[in-house]
Write a protein that holds these residues in place. Structure first.
Motif, PDB file in Angstrom:
ATOM      1  N   GLU A   1      -6.310  -3.099   7.794  1.00 33.29           N
ATOM      2  CA  GLU A   1      -7.326  -2.296   8.503  1.00 33.29           C
ATOM      3  C   GLU A   1      -7.255  -2.540  10.014  1.00 33.29           C
ATOM      4  O   GLU A   1      -7.321  -1.604  10.815  1.00 33.29           O
ATOM      5  CB  GLU A   1      -8.715  -2.678   7.976  1.00 33.29           C
ATOM      6  CG  GLU A   1      -9.797  -1.664   8.278  1.00 33.29           C
ATOM      7  CD  GLU A   1     -10.049  -0.694   7.136  1.00 33.29           C
ATOM      8  OE1 GLU A   1     -10.503   0.407   7.442  1.00 33.29           O
ATOM      9  OE2 GLU A   1      -9.794  -1.029   5.975  1.00 33.29           O
TER      10      GLU A   1
ATOM     11  N   TYR B   1      -6.674   7.528  10.581  1.00 31.22           N
ATOM     12  CA  TYR B   1      -6.358   7.186   9.188  1.00 31.22           C
ATOM     13  C   TYR B   1      -7.591   7.285   8.309  1.00 31.22           C
ATOM     14  O   TYR B   1      -8.734   7.172   8.762  1.00 31.22           O
ATOM     15  CB  TYR B   1      -5.771   5.769   9.105  1.00 31.22           C
ATOM     16  CG  TYR B   1      -6.768   4.655   9.339  1.00 31.22           C
ATOM     17  CD1 TYR B   1      -7.419   4.045   8.269  1.00 31.22           C
ATOM     18  CD2 TYR B   1      -7.080   4.237  10.623  1.00 31.22           C
ATOM     19  CE1 TYR B   1      -8.351   3.038   8.478  1.00 31.22           C
ATOM     20  CE2 TYR B   1      -7.999   3.229  10.842  1.00 31.22           C
ATOM     21  CZ  TYR B   1      -8.625   2.630   9.771  1.00 31.22           C
ATOM     22  OH  TYR B   1      -9.555   1.636   9.977  1.00 31.22           O
ATOM     23  N   ARG B   2      -7.317   7.532   7.040  1.00 35.73           N
ATOM     24  CA  ARG B   2      -8.365   7.502   6.019  1.00 35.73           C
ATOM     25  C   ARG B   2      -7.848   6.619   4.883  1.00 35.73           C
ATOM     26  O   ARG B   2      -6.710   6.780   4.428  1.00 35.73           O
ATOM     27  CB  ARG B   2      -8.663   8.916   5.511  1.00 35.73           C
ATOM     28  CG  ARG B   2      -9.884   8.985   4.597  1.00 35.73           C
ATOM     29  CD  ARG B   2     -10.307  10.414   4.315  1.00 35.73           C
ATOM     30  NE  ARG B   2      -9.319  11.146   3.518  1.00 35.73           N
ATOM     31  CZ  ARG B   2      -8.635  12.193   3.959  1.00 35.73           C
ATOM     32  NH1 ARG B   2      -8.806  12.637   5.197  1.00 35.73           N
ATOM     33  NH2 ARG B   2      -7.766  12.804   3.174  1.00 35.73           N
ATOM     34  N   LYS B   3      -8.658   5.679   4.462  1.00 37.73           N
ATOM     35  CA  LYS B   3      -8.224   4.707   3.459  1.00 37.73           C
ATOM     36  C   LYS B   3      -8.995   4.940   2.170  1.00 37.73           C
ATOM     37  O   LYS B   3     -10.223   4.957   2.155  1.00 37.73           O
ATOM     38  CB  LYS B   3      -8.486   3.284   3.992  1.00 37.73           C
ATOM     39  CG  LYS B   3      -7.851   2.172   3.175  1.00 37.73           C
ATOM     40  CD  LYS B   3      -7.967   0.835   3.943  1.00 37.73           C
ATOM     41  CE  LYS B   3      -7.258  -0.283   3.218  1.00 37.73           C
ATOM     42  NZ  LYS B   3      -7.950  -0.758   2.041  1.00 37.73           N
ATOM     43  N   GLU B   4      -8.267   5.154   1.090  1.00 33.94           N
ATOM     44  CA  GLU B   4      -8.877   5.312  -0.232  1.00 33.94           C
ATOM     45  C   GLU B   4      -8.194   4.333  -1.183  1.00 33.94           C
ATOM     46  O   GLU B   4      -7.096   4.605  -1.668  1.00 33.94           O
ATOM     47  CB  GLU B   4      -8.725   6.757  -0.725  1.00 33.94           C
ATOM     48  CG  GLU B   4      -9.455   7.771   0.144  1.00 33.94           C
ATOM     49  CD  GLU B   4      -9.142   9.206  -0.254  1.00 33.94           C
ATOM     50  OE1 GLU B   4      -8.420   9.397  -1.255  1.00 33.94           O
ATOM     51  OE2 GLU B   4      -9.626  10.120   0.433  1.00 33.94           O
ATOM     52  N   GLY B   5      -8.827   3.202  -1.387  1.00 39.26           N
ATOM     53  CA  GLY B   5      -8.217   2.165  -2.227  1.00 39.26           C
ATOM     54  C   GLY B   5      -6.931   1.666  -1.588  1.00 39.26           C
ATOM     55  O   GLY B   5      -6.929   1.185  -0.457  1.00 39.26           O
ATOM     56  N   ASN B   6      -5.818   1.847  -2.292  1.00 44.49           N
ATOM     57  CA  ASN B   6      -4.525   1.375  -1.810  1.00 44.49           C
ATOM     58  C   ASN B   6      -3.741   2.456  -1.067  1.00 44.49           C
ATOM     59  O   ASN B   6      -2.602   2.241  -0.671  1.00 44.49           O
ATOM     60  CB  ASN B   6      -3.709   0.891  -3.027  1.00 44.49           C
ATOM     61  CG  ASN B   6      -2.848  -0.294  -2.679  1.00 44.49           C
ATOM     62  OD1 ASN B   6      -3.183  -1.067  -1.787  1.00 44.49           O
ATOM     63  ND2 ASN B   6      -1.725  -0.444  -3.369  1.00 44.49           N
ATOM     64  N   HIS B   7      -4.360   3.611  -0.902  1.00 44.64           N
ATOM     65  CA  HIS B   7      -3.672   4.753  -0.292  1.00 44.64           C
ATOM     66  C   HIS B   7      -4.202   4.989   1.119  1.00 44.64           C
ATOM     67  O   HIS B   7      -5.410   5.086   1.324  1.00 44.64           O
ATOM     68  CB  HIS B   7      -3.873   6.000  -1.160  1.00 44.64           C
ATOM     69  CG  HIS B   7      -3.154   7.206  -0.639  1.00 44.64           C
ATOM     70  ND1 HIS B   7      -3.573   8.476  -0.895  1.00 44.64           N
ATOM     71  CD2 HIS B   7      -2.041   7.324   0.135  1.00 44.64           C
ATOM     72  CE1 HIS B   7      -2.760   9.337  -0.305  1.00 44.64           C
ATOM     73  NE2 HIS B   7      -1.830   8.655   0.324  1.00 44.64           N
ATOM     74  N   ILE B   8      -3.279   5.087   2.079  1.00 45.39           N
ATOM     75  CA  ILE B   8      -3.631   5.375   3.466  1.00 45.39           C
ATOM     76  C   ILE B   8      -3.111   6.754   3.820  1.00 45.39           C
ATOM     77  O   ILE B   8      -1.927   7.058   3.602  1.00 45.39           O
ATOM     78  CB  ILE B   8      -3.005   4.351   4.443  1.00 45.39           C
ATOM     79  CG1 ILE B   8      -3.165   2.925   3.946  1.00 45.39           C
ATOM     80  CG2 ILE B   8      -3.554   4.531   5.854  1.00 45.39           C
ATOM     81  CD1 ILE B   8      -4.557   2.419   3.864  1.00 45.39           C
ATOM     82  N   PHE B   9      -3.986   7.578   4.380  1.00 46.10           N
ATOM     83  CA  PHE B   9      -3.606   8.938   4.782  1.00 46.10           C
ATOM     84  C   PHE B   9      -3.679   8.999   6.311  1.00 46.10           C
ATOM     85  O   PHE B   9      -4.728   8.719   6.903  1.00 46.10           O
ATOM     86  CB  PHE B   9      -4.574   9.950   4.150  1.00 46.10           C
ATOM     87  CG  PHE B   9      -4.261  11.387   4.465  1.00 46.10           C
ATOM     88  CD1 PHE B   9      -3.147  12.004   3.931  1.00 46.10           C
ATOM     89  CD2 PHE B   9      -5.096  12.121   5.300  1.00 46.10           C
ATOM     90  CE1 PHE B   9      -2.859  13.314   4.215  1.00 46.10           C
ATOM     91  CE2 PHE B   9      -4.822  13.440   5.598  1.00 46.10           C
ATOM     92  CZ  PHE B   9      -3.693  14.043   5.060  1.00 46.10           C
TER      93      PHE B   9
ATOM     94  N   CYS C   1       0.860  -1.186   0.000  1.00 46.17           N
ATOM     95  CA  CYS C   1       0.000   0.000   0.000  1.00 46.17           C
ATOM     96  C   CYS C   1       0.900   1.240   0.000  1.00 46.17           C
ATOM     97  O   CYS C   1       2.127   1.126   0.037  1.00 46.17           O
ATOM     98  CB  CYS C   1      -0.912   0.007   1.224  1.00 46.17           C
ATOM     99  SG  CYS C   1       0.002   0.041   2.796  1.00 46.17           S
TER     100      CYS C   1
END
Length: 215
Positions: A190, A204-212, A166
């Motif tokens: 997750e 955290y915020r998860k958008e597809g394969n990207h974790i912010f 990721c």
């Protein structure tokens, strides 16, 4: 006429591990995003290999031909033993973890010896190192596990990237100097992120394969 050694390389990608048998019968398991370089035969008075990343070793004993793992930060010298070397060039903290036998760790300005169940962690930024006794299993990543022990959160992020393939980014303008501890057995990404949020407060915020990650 001297015979020149040719060298072999083996590497792994994201989320991948690989088992390798060296010419002397030594077995090693390469963790994700790692690379090992070794000769096709050990003809010198030392068995030298080069490692970038992490690997677990089961070294064939040979007192006349010490086995040496060279990394960018330190060298590990053994006669025959089982141990883990974690030396990713991008990580702040690198380490050697001994399962059985003894190893010698040569740093630029120091040398130390480790016995079974001992670990040394080296902070590559400050140059500080700490040696401690560790009763738990060595190299839990071989079975899909993760273990953090006061690990800088940015190193945790890199390990998650390597294991789960990721991409993790940190919010700009916020300080992330947290040290993360915890053990996870075959958990989803997750689940690990939720545990980290609970213990450190880093959300955290998860958008597809990207974790912010943010606070």
């Amino acid at each position: 006429m001297l015979l020149e050694c040719s060298y072999l390389e083996a590497s792994t990608s994201y989320g991948e591990s690989r088992q390798i048998r060296l010419p002397d019968g030594t077995q090693l398991i390469l963790n994700s995003c790692s690379r090992v370089r070794y000769p096709n035969s050990f003809v010198e008075d030392e068995r030298q290999i080069e490692l970038e990343g992490e690997a677990y070793f089961q070294v064939q004993r040979n007192e006349k031909q010490p086995f040496i793992v060279r990394t960018a930060r330190f060298d590990v010298r053994v006669l025959g033993t089982c141990f883990d070397v974690k030396a990713y060039s991008s990580d702040e903290v690198v380490s050697v973890d001994v399962e059985s036998g003894k190893v010698q760790v040569d740093l630029p300005e120091a040398m130390m010896r480790l016995q079974a169940k001992e670990q040394v962690s080296i902070n590559t930024l400050s140059g500080e190192y700490s040696k401690r006794r560790e009763e738990r299993d060595v190299a839990v990543w071989r079975k899909g596990g993760l273990r953090f022990s006061s690990t800088p959160v940015r190193d945790v992020a890199k390990e998650l990237e390597r294991m789960y393939n990721c991409r993790i980014t940190f919010a700009e303008g916020q300080e992330f100097n947290n040290l993360i501890s915890g053990e996870h057995e075959n958990k989803s990404l997750e689940a690990v992120l939720q545990s980290m949020e609970y213990t450190s407060g880093i959300r955290y915020r998860k958008e597809g394969n990207h974790i912010f990650l943010f606070k």
